[in-house]
Design an enzyme around this catalytic site. Structure first.
Site, PDB file in Angstrom:
ATOM      1  N   ASP A   1       0.772  -1.273   0.131  1.00  0.00           N
ATOM      2  CA  ASP A   1       0.061   0.004   0.015  1.00  0.00           C
ATOM      3  C   ASP A   1       0.831   1.168  -0.089  1.00  0.00           C
ATOM      4  OD1 ASP A   1      -2.805   1.072   0.403  1.00  0.00           O
ATOM      5  OD2 ASP A   1      -1.844   1.911   2.364  1.00  0.00           O
TER       6      ASP A   1
ATOM      7  N   GLU B   1       1.907  -0.025  -5.050  1.00  0.00           N
ATOM      8  CA  GLU B   1       0.735   0.889  -5.154  1.00  0.00           C
ATOM      9  C   GLU B   1       1.383   2.366  -5.410  1.00  0.00           C
ATOM     10  OE1 GLU B   1      -3.592   2.833  -3.713  1.00  0.00           O
ATOM     11  OE2 GLU B   1      -1.684   2.416  -2.389  1.00  0.00           O
TER      12      GLU B   1
END
Length: 555
Positions: A217, A285
């Site tokens: 993330d 990401e």
């Protein structure tokens, strides 16, 4: 289009390639645990529910499953605020349930990636509790703390993606702490080697347990500028809404100092060194408004950084045109030729692409086949294979703090997180017996798995066959991508390796078109694909949102 038009070889169950390159070109299915399957009737999906539905993922043809966070958390941001990295939140089950999930995934030949949230923790994490207790404890420097300016205002102009300043005053230390997201998500200080060591131990814990890798993330948010310099203003003409919604002034800055710092590469190399002995892989990401693809290239080039990353070029904005797709791929070739992209159209953070791009069924099918033909790995978000539109969630039902903050101009992320629809006429569409944490969408329920499974022309079967096409022709997963051309709504390119050459052509528009094939003899991999037919003179007729995949004849 009937099921016969996509593949002549039938379904291809998710298979493992037992080598260090298994991730290259893989099809990854994302599960959002809260909304996938509730096994115990409490209204919240759980790990046992994922295990129960693993056959659906395998039958789709995926290679791996990415599971969004299930760690212990106060759930202010639904698991992306971690209070214990090495345990399962009771609402999702326990470690034994996770072990059972891993065993079931192996039985189906599926790899498992878990979502590691390393840039920040919950403010209820024991690390933060100790850090905020004083300025001289053992973890005092584990988070990003700074004194106020002389007038009491925050240390600099950095903004939070969730709105307002990225700095929160803490009365215990009488300092500000950095939070790129919610105030309850303080950012870890990656300039502290002890922090890096602790996070690498988290990675080892899960690798030892048997996971095959990680989705990382906000991978470019790990490291901040140690000097805390102000971000410069961004020319209004250059503002985009890729990382944050258009109504958020976060888009008004050039984020040079609060993220995407060059020091981040040092940590990523350390993480890769931990992963490599396990044959594990990671997809990062990248959230950056101007340099997303460039950072993708920086983070995935060579064999000592991340395996793959995804940026937001195909996760936001208007319906991609042929010209736009070519521009993106040309940029990848320029800034990330030696790196590796992972493509996605939808996920748990963005409006579902069927709605975002205003697509009908044929448009959804065309873009799915395009993704399966592009160089890189691919992610499919749960329910995408059913052609689900964005759910309409009333304000009083909203759970997402992001949507509550920016309502009504931005409705948040709940519309893409509503429960998976398994059985059209069952209670809660088969998600579970208890009251769901978000309402089941009636517009989605009519597209449930059980209504599509017996219809050979359904979107579900289309996705199965599109993935089978990719699995049956490895050139689509790992071959070169050459000679991409955009001519109006026509997009075409060549995929090539030592064994095979494919010509892929797409009509990304609502009017029929005729495309010319390159010189040579070609075999249509699906003779009646979307109504496309070979014509005299080496041309192929494509209906609206039509596409065709040709293989060069041997010899």
């Amino acid at each position: 289009m009937t099921s016969e038009t996509m593949s002549q070889t039938g379904y291809h169950a998710g298979s493992q390639t037992e080598n260090a390159q298994w991730w290259r070109g893989a099809v990854i299915y994302q599960v959002y645990p809260r909304s996938f399957q509730d096994s115990n009737g409490d209204g919240i999906g759980d790990l046992a529910g994922i295990t129960q539905r693993m056959d659906h993922i395998a039958a789709l043809g995926a290679d791996a499953v990415w599971i969004s966070p299930f760690f212990t958390s106060p759930m202010k941001d639904f698991g992306y605020d971690v209070s214990d990295y090495c345990d399962v939140d009771p609402m999702f089950g326990d470690l034994a349930d996770f072990d059972a999930l891993l065993a079931e995934s192996r039985r189906h030949g599926l790899k498992v990636l878990i979502d590691l949230v390393l840039s920040h923790t919950s403010d209820q994490h024991p690390w933060f509790a100790e850090s905020r207790s004083s300025r001289d404890n053992d973890k005092a420097d584990w988070y990003v703390w700074a004194d106020a300016k002389p007038d009491g205002t925050p240390p600099n102009n950095w903004l939070s993606i969730f709105g307002g300043s990225a700095w929160q005053w803490d009365s215990r230390r009488q300092q500000y702490y950095l939070h790129n997201f919610l105030t309850s998500q303080p950012d870890l200080n990656f300039h502290n080697a002890d922090v890096q060591d602790a996070l690498l131990e988290v990675a080892r814990f899960w690798l030892d347990r048997g996971v095959n890798g990680f989705r990382l993330d906000t991978i470019n948010f790990y490291t901040h500028d140690a000097e805390l310099r102000d971000n410069p203003a961004l020319d209004p003409a250059e503002r985009t809404a890729r990382t944050a919604p258009a109504v958020n002034p976060y888009n008004w800055q050039e984020h040079l100092f609060d993220k995407s710092r060059p020091e981040n590469l040092l940590f990523l190399r350390r993480l890769r060194a931990v992963m490599d002995p396990y044959g594990a892989a990671a997809v990062g990401e990248v959230g950056d408004e101007q340099r997303g693809l460039e950072i993708l290239g920086e983070y995935t080039t060579g064999d000592d950084l991340m395996n793959m990353c995804y940026a937001f070029e195909l996760l936001s904005g208007d319906t991609p045109t042929a010209t736009y797709v070519k521009e993106v791929m040309d940029q990848v070739e320029t800034v990330a030729a030696d790196g590796w992209a992972c493509w996605a159209y939808s996920n748990h953070d963005v409006e579902r692409h069927a709605t975002r791009w205003k697509l009908g069924p044929e448009g959804i099918r065309a873009f799915n086949v395009l993704m399966m033909c592009l160089r890189g790995s691919v992610c499919i978000y749960q329910g995408e294979e059913l052609g689900l539109p964005e759910a309409d969630v009333a304000f009083e039902d909203l759970q997402d703090p992001y949507g509550i903050e920016f309502w009504p101009e931005f409705k948040g992320r709940d519309g893409c997180r509503t429960p998976m629809v398994w059985e059209a006429h069952a209670r809660n569409a088969g998600f579970g017996t208890g009251q769901p944490w978000l309402p089941v969408s009636a517009a989605q329920a009519v597209l449930s798995v059980d209504t599509q499974i017996g219809d050979a022309s359904s979107m579900l079967h289309h996705y199965r066959h599109a993935i089978a096409l990719r699995q049956d022709h490895p050139v689509l997963a790992n071959g070169s991508q050459d000679d991409m051309r955009a001519d109006g709504d026509l997009l075409s390119f060549i995929r090539k390796n030592d064994e095979e050459t494919l010509f892929c052509v797409f009509n990304l528009g609502a009017q029929p078109l005729v495309a010319s094939l390159p010189e040579g003899d070609w075999i249509n991999l699906a003779a009646s694909l979307q109504g496309a037919q070979d014509q005299a003179g080496g041309q192929v007729a494509l209906p609206a949102w039509g596409y065709a995949i040709f293989a060069r004849k041997a010899g």
